[in-house]
Design a protein around this motif. Structure first.
Motif, PDB file in Angstrom:
ATOM      1  N   TYR A   1       3.740   7.602  36.297  1.00 42.08           N
ATOM      2  CA  TYR A   1       3.334   6.829  37.473  1.00 42.08           C
ATOM      3  C   TYR A   1       4.467   6.712  38.486  1.00 42.08           C
ATOM      4  CZ  TYR A   1      -0.866   5.463  34.999  1.00 42.08           C
ATOM      5  OH  TYR A   1      -2.065   5.479  34.342  1.00 42.08           O
ATOM      6  N   GLY A   2       5.580   7.405  38.233  1.00 42.14           N
ATOM      7  CA  GLY A   2       6.687   7.390  39.177  1.00 42.14           C
ATOM      8  C   GLY A   2       7.737   6.333  38.904  1.00 42.14           C
ATOM      9  N   VAL A   3       7.599   5.616  37.780  1.00 46.87           N
ATOM     10  CA  VAL A   3       8.595   4.602  37.420  1.00 46.87           C
ATOM     11  C   VAL A   3       9.818   5.323  36.871  1.00 46.87           C
ATOM     12  CG1 VAL A   3       9.081   2.630  35.923  1.00 46.87           C
ATOM     13  CG2 VAL A   3       6.805   2.913  36.930  1.00 46.87           C
ATOM     14  N   SER A   4      11.000   4.917  37.322  1.00 46.41           N
ATOM     15  CA  SER A   4      12.227   5.573  36.855  1.00 46.41           C
ATOM     16  C   SER A   4      13.370   4.570  36.847  1.00 46.41           C
ATOM     17  CB  SER A   4      12.562   6.761  37.769  1.00 46.41           C
ATOM     18  OG  SER A   4      12.794   6.305  39.096  1.00 46.41           O
ATOM     19  N   GLY A   5      14.532   5.057  36.457  1.00 43.15           N
ATOM     20  CA  GLY A   5      15.753   4.257  36.516  1.00 43.15           C
ATOM     21  C   GLY A   5      15.761   3.080  35.567  1.00 43.15           C
ATOM     22  N   LYS A   6      16.400   2.006  36.003  1.00 44.06           N
ATOM     23  CA  LYS A   6      16.586   0.831  35.159  1.00 44.06           C
ATOM     24  C   LYS A   6      15.260   0.180  34.770  1.00 44.06           C
ATOM     25  CE  LYS A   6      21.233  -0.311  36.677  1.00 44.06           C
ATOM     26  NZ  LYS A   6      22.118  -1.336  37.244  1.00 44.06           N
TER      27      LYS A   6
ATOM     28  N   LEU B   1      12.366   1.684  34.286  1.00 44.75           N
ATOM     29  CA  LEU B   1      11.777   2.486  33.209  1.00 44.75           C
ATOM     30  C   LEU B   1      12.507   2.215  31.899  1.00 44.75           C
ATOM     31  CD1 LEU B   1       9.730   4.581  32.264  1.00 44.75           C
ATOM     32  CD2 LEU B   1      11.371   6.351  32.917  1.00 44.75           C
ATOM     33  N   ASP B   2      13.828   2.123  31.949  1.00 44.33           N
ATOM     34  CA  ASP B   2      14.603   1.808  30.748  1.00 44.33           C
ATOM     35  C   ASP B   2      14.206   0.447  30.189  1.00 44.33           C
ATOM     36  OD1 ASP B   2      15.954   4.200  31.000  1.00 44.33           O
ATOM     37  OD2 ASP B   2      17.704   3.304  31.986  1.00 44.33           O
ATOM     38  N   TRP B   3      14.038  -0.527  31.077  1.00 45.00           N
ATOM     39  CA  TRP B   3      13.644  -1.869  30.635  1.00 45.00           C
ATOM     40  C   TRP B   3      12.267  -1.837  29.980  1.00 45.00           C
ATOM     41  CZ3 TRP B   3       9.561  -5.101  31.926  1.00 45.00           C
ATOM     42  CH2 TRP B   3       9.661  -6.395  31.428  1.00 45.00           C
ATOM     43  N   MET B   4      11.323  -1.114  30.599  1.00 43.22           N
ATOM     44  CA  MET B   4       9.975  -1.012  30.039  1.00 43.22           C
ATOM     45  C   MET B   4      10.010  -0.326  28.680  1.00 43.22           C
ATOM     46  SD  MET B   4       7.955  -2.501  32.063  1.00 43.22           S
ATOM     47  CE  MET B   4       6.316  -1.924  31.803  1.00 43.22           C
ATOM     48  N   ARG B   5      10.784   0.711  28.548  1.00 46.53           N
ATOM     49  CA  ARG B   5      10.890   1.433  27.283  1.00 46.53           C
ATOM     50  C   ARG B   5      11.434   0.508  26.193  1.00 46.53           C
ATOM     51  NH1 ARG B   5      13.421   5.900  29.002  1.00 46.53           N
ATOM     52  NH2 ARG B   5      11.488   7.014  29.270  1.00 46.53           N
ATOM     53  N   GLN B   6      12.460  -0.269  26.517  1.00 46.45           N
ATOM     54  CA  GLN B   6      13.020  -1.215  25.546  1.00 46.45           C
ATOM     55  C   GLN B   6      12.012  -2.310  25.202  1.00 46.45           C
ATOM     56  OE1 GLN B   6      16.723  -2.621  27.100  1.00 46.45           O
ATOM     57  NE2 GLN B   6      17.712  -0.613  26.979  1.00 46.45           N
ATOM     58  N   PHE B   7      11.238  -2.745  26.185  1.00 43.34           N
ATOM     59  CA  PHE B   7      10.239  -3.791  25.984  1.00 43.34           C
ATOM     60  C   PHE B   7       9.139  -3.329  25.034  1.00 43.34           C
ATOM     61  CE2 PHE B   7       6.282  -5.915  27.567  1.00 43.34           C
ATOM     62  CZ  PHE B   7       6.601  -7.202  27.173  1.00 43.34           C
ATOM     63  N   LEU B   8       8.781  -2.040  25.104  1.00 41.88           N
ATOM     64  CA  LEU B   8       7.650  -1.528  24.327  1.00 41.88           C
ATOM     65  C   LEU B   8       8.038  -0.844  23.026  1.00 41.88           C
ATOM     66  CD1 LEU B   8       5.574  -0.047  27.275  1.00 41.88           C
ATOM     67  CD2 LEU B   8       5.087  -2.130  25.980  1.00 41.88           C
ATOM     68  N   THR B   9       9.299  -0.515  22.852  1.00 36.63           N
ATOM     69  CA  THR B   9       9.736   0.254  21.691  1.00 36.63           C
ATOM     70  C   THR B   9      10.318  -0.660  20.619  1.00 36.63           C
ATOM     71  OG1 THR B   9      10.249   2.109  23.147  1.00 36.63           O
ATOM     72  CG2 THR B   9      11.215   2.166  20.947  1.00 36.63           C
ATOM     73  N   GLY B  10      10.009  -0.330  19.379  1.00 37.28           N
ATOM     74  CA  GLY B  10      10.608  -1.050  18.259  1.00 37.28           C
ATOM     75  C   GLY B  10      10.011  -2.427  18.015  1.00 37.28           C
ATOM     76  N   ARG B  11       8.787  -2.669  18.512  1.00 39.32           N
ATOM     77  CA  ARG B  11       8.159  -3.968  18.295  1.00 39.32           C
ATOM     78  C   ARG B  11       7.626  -4.066  16.876  1.00 39.32           C
ATOM     79  NH1 ARG B  11       3.568  -4.625  21.294  1.00 39.32           N
ATOM     80  NH2 ARG B  11       3.390  -2.398  21.592  1.00 39.32           N
ATOM     81  N   LYS B  12       7.681  -5.272  16.326  1.00 41.87           N
ATOM     82  CA  LYS B  12       7.149  -5.542  14.995  1.00 41.87           C
ATOM     83  C   LYS B  12       6.205  -6.730  15.076  1.00 41.87           C
ATOM     84  CE  LYS B  12      11.253  -3.989  12.519  1.00 41.87           C
ATOM     85  NZ  LYS B  12      12.275  -4.365  11.528  1.00 41.87           N
ATOM     86  N   GLN B  13       5.343  -6.817  14.089  1.00 43.44           N
ATOM     87  CA  GLN B  13       4.444  -7.960  14.025  1.00 43.44           C
ATOM     88  C   GLN B  13       4.203  -8.340  12.576  1.00 43.44           C
ATOM     89  OE1 GLN B  13       0.822  -6.636  15.862  1.00 43.44           O
ATOM     90  NE2 GLN B  13       0.056  -5.662  14.033  1.00 43.44           N
ATOM     91  N   ARG B  14       3.762  -9.584  12.395  1.00 46.88           N
ATOM     92  CA  ARG B  14       3.332 -10.045  11.086  1.00 46.88           C
ATOM     93  C   ARG B  14       2.274 -11.120  11.293  1.00 46.88           C
ATOM     94  NH1 ARG B  14       8.249 -13.741   8.672  1.00 46.88           N
ATOM     95  NH2 ARG B  14       8.401 -15.175  10.415  1.00 46.88           N
ATOM     96  N   VAL B  15       1.598 -11.449  10.222  1.00 46.85           N
ATOM     97  CA  VAL B  15       0.505 -12.406  10.287  1.00 46.85           C
ATOM     98  C   VAL B  15       0.878 -13.632   9.463  1.00 46.85           C
ATOM     99  CG1 VAL B  15      -1.928 -12.774   9.704  1.00 46.85           C
ATOM    100  CG2 VAL B  15      -1.174 -10.544  10.535  1.00 46.85           C
ATOM    101  N   CYS B  16       0.497 -14.798   9.984  1.00 50.16           N
ATOM    102  CA  CYS B  16       0.711 -16.047   9.259  1.00 50.16           C
ATOM    103  C   CYS B  16      -0.655 -16.676   8.978  1.00 50.16           C
ATOM    104  CB  CYS B  16       1.566 -17.005  10.086  1.00 50.16           C
ATOM    105  SG  CYS B  16       1.790 -18.612   9.289  1.00 50.16           S
ATOM    106  N   VAL B  17      -0.930 -16.919   7.706  1.00 51.35           N
ATOM    107  CA  VAL B  17      -2.170 -17.578   7.296  1.00 51.35           C
ATOM    108  C   VAL B  17      -1.805 -18.729   6.379  1.00 51.35           C
ATOM    109  CG1 VAL B  17      -4.373 -17.316   6.093  1.00 51.35           C
ATOM    110  CG2 VAL B  17      -3.500 -15.437   7.495  1.00 51.35           C
ATOM    111  N   ALA B  18      -2.168 -19.915   6.785  1.00 50.33           N
ATOM    112  CA  ALA B  18      -1.929 -21.132   5.995  1.00 50.33           C
ATOM    113  C   ALA B  18      -0.451 -21.256   5.595  1.00 50.33           C
ATOM    114  CB  ALA B  18      -2.833 -21.150   4.764  1.00 50.33           C
ATOM    115  N   GLY B  19       0.430 -20.904   6.526  1.00 46.43           N
ATOM    116  CA  GLY B  19       1.860 -21.052   6.284  1.00 46.43           C
ATOM    117  C   GLY B  19       2.508 -19.906   5.532  1.00 46.43           C
ATOM    118  N   SER B  20       1.740 -18.929   5.088  1.00 41.02           N
ATOM    119  CA  SER B  20       2.292 -17.765   4.387  1.00 41.02           C
ATOM    120  C   SER B  20       2.325 -16.575   5.335  1.00 41.02           C
ATOM    121  CB  SER B  20       1.436 -17.406   3.168  1.00 41.02           C
ATOM    122  OG  SER B  20       1.468 -18.442   2.225  1.00 41.02           O
ATOM    123  N   PHE B  21       3.465 -15.882   5.358  1.00 40.99           N
ATOM    124  CA  PHE B  21       3.659 -14.759   6.271  1.00 40.99           C
ATOM    125  C   PHE B  21       3.537 -13.428   5.547  1.00 40.99           C
ATOM    126  CE2 PHE B  21       5.756 -18.237   8.398  1.00 40.99           C
ATOM    127  CZ  PHE B  21       5.424 -18.044   9.726  1.00 40.99           C
TER     128      PHE B  21
END
Length: 116
Positions: free
Chosen positions: A4-9, A11-31
């Motif tokens: 889409y034409g995004v470049s430079g800092k 684009l770097d910020w967006m890449r860092q924002f979207l890369t290496g994300r993790k998730q987990r679920v918490c149910v009744a206090g247990s993860f």
């Protein structure tokens, strides 16, 4: 984003924002264990809606209409060629979904026949 034409800092910020994300679920206090997030857009973020639109932008070449994250296919069926066209649309949408790892919820999919 680079497409889409995004470049430079930014684009770097967006890449860092979207890369290496993790998730987990918490149910009744247990993860659950942490797991990597391989696709999608972080919900609840300010930039999330814009990223989601960029992520799904090319699906508009296949679908008839879209509202938020709801999609709709429409085809007037008068003959076998029209049926084949609808099947082609569904096949393209399925391939798009698999390519972008953004699955549709089959339980929420509906078919509406309008006769008249």
């Amino acid at each position: 984003m680079a497409g889409y034409g995004v470049s430079g800092k930014f684009l770097d910020w967006m890449r860092q924002f979207l890369t290496g994300r993790k998730q987990r679920v918490c149910v009744a206090g247990s993860f659950s264990e942490w797991t990597m997030v391989l696709s999608g857009v972080p919900q609840g973020s300010v930039v999330g809606p814009v990223l989601f639109l960029c992520y799904i932008n090319d699906v508009t070449e296949i679908i008839t209409s879209m509202y938020a994250d709801d999609t709709q296919l429409f085809r007037r069926i008068n003959n076998d060629s029209d049926r084949a066209g609808l099947q082609k649309d569904l096949d393209q949408l399925s391939a798009w979904s698999k390519h972008w790892q953004l699955c549709f919820n089959g339980d929420k999919c509906k078919i509406m026949h309008i006769v008249g």
